[in-house]
Design a protein around this motif. Sequence first.
Motif: not given
Length: 272
Positions: A27-37
């Motif tokens: 992985n080369f992003e190092g973070g997460c991006y999630a929906k919260t609905i």
Amino acid sequence: KTTLSADSARKLIGDDEHGWDDEGIFNFEGGCYAKTINLSEENEPDIYRAIRRNALLENVLIKDDGMPDFDYIGNTENGRVSYPINHIENFDPESRGGHPKAIVFLTCDAAGVLPPVSRLTPEQAMYHFLSGYTAKIPGTERDVKEPEPTFSACFGAVFMPLHPFKYAEILKEKMNTHGSQAFLVNTGWSGGPYRVGKRIDIPVTRACINGILDGSINDSEFEKDEVMNLEFPTTLGSVDPSILNPRSTWEDKEAYDAQRLALAKLFQDNFG
């Protein structure tokens, strides 16, 4: 994918932006991006607990008591949260893994036609990788009022500098070299299209993913959809068998057959 990748039963390498080289996955992003609905600790405990200091909320209402309201959609349904990967308790600090035994393509089929999970041959994997089928859902993109079927080669055409066929050939080569299997997992609708059927529950999708990862899906008997050219299991662990065959979930079978033919034509036209 963020929801499904966060699971306390296995290490998290990352939720997006991965590479596959001669040594395996990284992985080369190092973070997460999630929906919260409609986010809840019950359905998505790891993501829920990751929302703390150094996480960034977007489009989320903060109540008078300082707590976020994940159910509020008065402005948009597209609530999001970004957080460092180390906010997930079971993250892998090296963000690396070996060669995958299973590859999962996620699609959100708002037509309610595709099975919750289908097993793909290497050739079918290339086809669905090149198709990149999913649906834009109201609330996640501006001006989208009804679901819009969309095809994006390699599930991300705008990010691919080379011709999609090049990536498909690489995928097939790596699958053959490392004995990887591919699966198509539908997180969309069942029992009818959008506004008629019901969104497939997250626990059902998780059970499908678990069956893929532990290999138990290969112990199932499979049935083939001759129109969509997909084979799906008739039983799979704790999943209700009735949901595995999408046609059986529709009350109006003729309407399903018509919707299936329409979706098949969209796939054909995309390659036309």
